[in-house]
Design an enzyme around this catalytic site. Structure first.
Site, PDB file in Angstrom:
ATOM      1  N   ASP A   1     -55.766  -0.670   7.304  1.00 28.44           N
ATOM      2  CA  ASP A   1     -55.465  -1.792   6.374  1.00 28.44           C
ATOM      3  C   ASP A   1     -53.912  -2.189   6.799  1.00 28.44           C
ATOM      4  OD1 ASP A   1     -56.121  -3.328   3.752  1.00 28.44           O
ATOM      5  OD2 ASP A   1     -54.265  -2.940   3.741  1.00 28.44           O
TER       6      ASP A   1
ATOM      7  N   ASP B   1     -57.347  -8.546   5.774  1.00 29.42           N
ATOM      8  CA  ASP B   1     -56.243  -7.702   6.855  1.00 29.42           C
ATOM      9  C   ASP B   1     -56.909  -6.240   7.071  1.00 29.42           C
ATOM     10  OD1 ASP B   1     -55.971  -7.133   4.158  1.00 29.42           O
ATOM     11  OD2 ASP B   1     -53.929  -6.407   4.398  1.00 29.42           O
TER      12      ASP B   1
END
Length: 360
Positions: free
Chosen positions: A233, A276
């Protein structure tokens, strides 16, 4: 994705077949099964018709032999689950005896009549194989030479000359038809691969999209491939979009994905899992010591990234890791949940770090 052949020399060399090796392998496995099924059906009709008309025609046991031959071919393909690694070679090995039978039937088996059987075989049988054109042409020519020798030995000069005229015509026809059809088939394979790549690839990052990537990981797990599943992440990505704009946000994702691709080994699966978040399945990594080396390399690469329009931005990611071993019989969902929990722990510890699953 692919470089199209622009002349016949490139086509005959078969460089497109090399580029599409995986798809060619899959299609030839399917073609081998279809060929065996077609042979079983044809021989079944021949046996039934021959038995019903046995009072008029001599019933030939050759049809029974061929029926058994095609049945064995089909069972062999089913037994290997249609995943023969050298299927093109196997295909030739299956077809060669059929060609030999046709040659014997057309020469020594019937020396007093012109033969057309082998001529048809020359045109039809190679069409089942998806291979480099020069090899198919060579296959046709070699069978023509063998037939010529057998015909010369078995038949009179008059019948030999008559058969040679037909053989030359059918050989030219066989080469021409097979090359033309093969060119279209290879183009279709390349087009199919291009469309599949588009459908399976995330346009922004050029990684596997979630659907395609997840299925690849599941398939590796079903095959018993052990490895480490990483959830990655990008830290503070929402702030990037708010402060620098979505265009630079896209640049961050592209930079991170490029860094990940440079860190992959040949058999790793990289996925843009959504937003993301990225996923990697690193095959054969089975312990934390090897996993730390792999993850540290990724984190260090990402920390060194920079974007000219964002001089103050410092790249960092949080990573959660979980290990999969076939003997544990864990599902993809279980491994994903373990990696997700580890990712949450990495974020809680201050980000720009990684954590292994407690179940590892």
């Amino acid at each position: 994705m692919t470089k199209k052949e622009n002349n016949w020399e490139d086509f005959l060399r078969g460089s497109a077949v090399d580029r599409c090796a995986v798809e060619v392998l899959a299609r030839n496995n399917r073609n081998l099964r279809a060929f065996s099924i077609l042979g079983i059906i044809m021989m079944s009709f021949a046996i039934i018709f021959g038995w019903l008309m046995r009072d008029i025609f001599t019933f030939s046991t050759e049809f029974i032999v061929m029926w058994v031959y095609f049945l064995v071919m089909y069972l062999f393909n089913r037994f290997t689950t249609g995943n023969i690694k050298r299927v093109t070679t196997v295909f030739y090995l299956w077809i060669i005896p059929i060609m030999i039978i046709g040659i014997i039937m057309g020469t020594f088996g019937d020396p007093k009549e012109p033969s057309i059987t082998i001529m048809v075989f020359l045109c039809v049988l190679p069409m089942f194989i998806l291979d480099k054109p020069w090899r198919i042409v060579l296959f046709i020519l070699m069978n023509s030479v063998v037939y010529t020798i057998c015909c010369y030995m078995a038949k009179t000069t008059e019948l030999f000359m008559a058969d040679m005229i037909d053989l030359i015509l059918f050989t030219v026809l066989g080469v021409g038809v097979n090359c033309l059809i093969l060119q279209d088939r290879i183009n279709n394979v390349e087009y199919a691969m291009e469309m599949r790549l588009i459908a399976e690839t995330d346009a922004l990052t050029e990684l596997n999209n979630r659907g395609a990537g997840e299925e690849k990981v599941r398939q590796l797990m079903r095959q018993g491939k052990s490895g480490m599943l990483l959830l990655i992440d990008v830290d503070n990505f929402k702030d990037v979009n708010d402060r620098y704009g979505h265009l630079n946000g896209d640049n961050v994702l592209k930079s991170v994905s490029l860094c990940l691709r440079q860190s992959f080994r040949d058999n790793d699966v990289g996925i843009r899992f959504g937003g993301d978040e990225f996923m990697i399945f690193a095959q054969s990594l089975e312990n934390q010591e090897d996993g730390r080396i792999y993850i540290d390399r990724i984190i260090q690469k990402i920390r060194r990234l920079s974007i000219p329009d964002m001089p103050e931005y410092h790249f960092s990611v949080s990573i959660g890791a979980a290990f999969f071993q076939h003997e544990t019989h864990k599902s993809f969902e279980t491994i994903y949940r373990e990696a997700d929990e580890a990712l949450y722990q990495a974020k809680r510890s201050g980000k720009d770090s990684y954590s292994f699953s407690q179940d590892t």
